[in-house]
Design an enzyme around this catalytic site. Structure first.
Site, short mmCIF file in Angstrom:
data_model
loop_
_atom_site.label_atom_id
_atom_site.label_comp_id
_atom_site.label_asym_id
_atom_site.label_seq_id
_atom_site.Cartn_x
_atom_site.Cartn_y
_atom_site.Cartn_z
N VAL A 25 -50.96 10.17 35.26
CA VAL A 25 -51.15 11.09 34.14
C VAL A 25 -51.61 10.32 32.90
CG1 VAL A 25 -49.91 12.54 32.47
CG2 VAL A 25 -49.61 12.91 34.93
N LEU A 28 0.81 -1.22 0.00
CA LEU A 28 0.00 0.00 0.00
C LEU A 28 0.84 1.27 0.00
CD1 LEU A 28 -2.60 -1.05 2.74
CD2 LEU A 28 -2.84 -1.28 0.26
N TYR A 51 2.53 11.02 -11.77
CA TYR A 51 1.96 10.09 -10.79
C TYR A 51 1.56 8.78 -11.47
CZ TYR A 51 -1.34 8.06 -7.45
OH TYR A 51 -2.01 7.21 -6.60
#
Length: 373
Positions: free
Chosen positions: A287, A59, A109
């Site tokens: 309630v 890599l 590149y």
């Protein structure tokens, strides 16, 4: 680690980079041993690691070096160094190389990446060892460096911090691959050993720079309004994971509005544009909340703490129905159009309920008609 599985020793060059860190983590989860090589590793270290390897994932690379000469020194040079180490070790191991789709181009590149490909593919032909080349488009995901790895990383980093982003051409095409899919492909090659050569990674997402920027801006805006995009699949899922991974720890949490009255509290947790909204409410002992019916809206209640009695009455026939639930036995109670309904806390403490409605509350069209049960 998977029971009964023999751990592999996997050399990762560029192990401290974006893809390397993600791959190393996944391999460790599988119980494999990672032998990391980085730019600081010496030639001796490369030879020693390769000699121990069951597989090599190459890599190491340069994307935006200060000196263009580093393209050749890193992209082509490290491939040559790896070949030298492999031949010295005389080992029969698979080699995986993360190249770039730009390797087919003729810029500095691209030529350097293609030189790395050729060095490794030629080694594979000479040695008989399988060499796999993955020509990757723009890779994005968690731990990508902003202003280096990809525009997606930069957009996520800046937008998460309310910093400006630059989009020179919103219509510029963009081909993306998500880091998890890259890592999954690399591991699948290590596991399955397919035919050597060029290997595809999928899915590749085709979009535009402007569309990606607007999606990520939307994540930031939605959070402030308690909305969530359709983030469960595809490119949007991957972009959302990348955006959240770019958050600073101080932004891991955020407050939402709490509406309180003598009955208890009510808060809208999350709203969607196509699947309604999620809320929660509390009720004090004795309630009763609700006391209305809907024409089309439906809801799902889940009491997560306390005890409750749900009452229903058909608004035309007068038929009634009652459901008793408590938090210890998770039960969904669904409201039905045309039935008035209410919920009463019949316990001794505060009752807490989650609530999903199939549509976002619209004060101008609430579809909520008061009616006693």
């Amino acid at each position: 680690m998977i029971a009964g599985r023999t751990p592999r020793r996997v050399v990762i060059t560029g192990a401290d980079g974006f893809i390397g860190r993600n791959l190393a983590l996944r391999l460790a989860e599988l119980g494999d041993v990672v032998l990391p090589l980085t730019r600081s590793s010496t030639s001796v270290a490369w030879h020693a690691a390769v000699a121990e390897a069951d597989a090599v994932v190459h890599l190491a690379g340069a994307n935006r070096p200060a000196d263009p000469a580093d393209f050749d020194a890193v992209n082509a040079g490290t491939a040559t160094l790896l070949v030298t180490a492999l031949e010295a070790a005389n080992c029969a191991v698979p080699v995986l190389y993360a190249s770039s789709t730009r390797a087919s181009g003729d810029d500095h590149y691209g030529r350097s990446k293609r030189a790395g490909e050729n060095a490794l593919l030629d080694y594979g032909k000479r040695s008989g060892n399988p060499v796999y080349v993955l020509r990757l488009p723009n890779v994005f995901g968690k731990w990508a460096r902003p202003n280096y790895n990809s525009a997606v990383a930069t957009f996520c980093y800046n937008i998460a911090r309310d910093l400006p982003i630059t989009v020179n051409d919103p219509a510029a095409p963009l081909r993306l691959v998500y880091i998890d899919d890259v890592v999954t492909t690399l591991i699948a090659v290590l596991d399955d050993r397919p035919a050597a050569g060029f290997t595809e990674v999928a899915p590749i997402y085709t979009t535009t720079v402007g569309a990606v920027a607007e999606t990520i801006r939307g994540f930031r805006a939605d959070r402030a309004d308690n909305f969530i995009d359709a983030v469960g699949a595809g490119l949007t899922r991957a972009l959302y994971a990348t955006y959240v991974a770019a958050l600073q720890p101080a932004d891991f949490s955020y407050e939402i509005a709490s509406h309180r009255d003598p009955r208890g509290a009510f808060s809208e947790m999350l709203k969607t544009r196509s699947a309604g909204q999620f809320s929660y409410f509390t009720a004090l002992p004795g309630v009763t909340r609700g006391g209305h019916y809907h024409h089309s809206k439906t809801e799902k209640f889940l009491i997560v703490h306390g005890k409750a009695r749900f009452g229903f009455r058909h608004v035309l026939t007068g038929e009634t129905h009652e459901i008793l639930v408590e938090g210890e036995t998770p039960t969904i109670v669904e409201t039905v159009p045309g039935w008035a309904h209410d919920v009463t806390n019949i316990g001794d403490g505060v009752m807490i309920s989650l609530l999903w409605a199939n549509e976002i509350f619209d004060r101008t069209r609430p579809d909520t008609i008061a009616a006693k049960v």
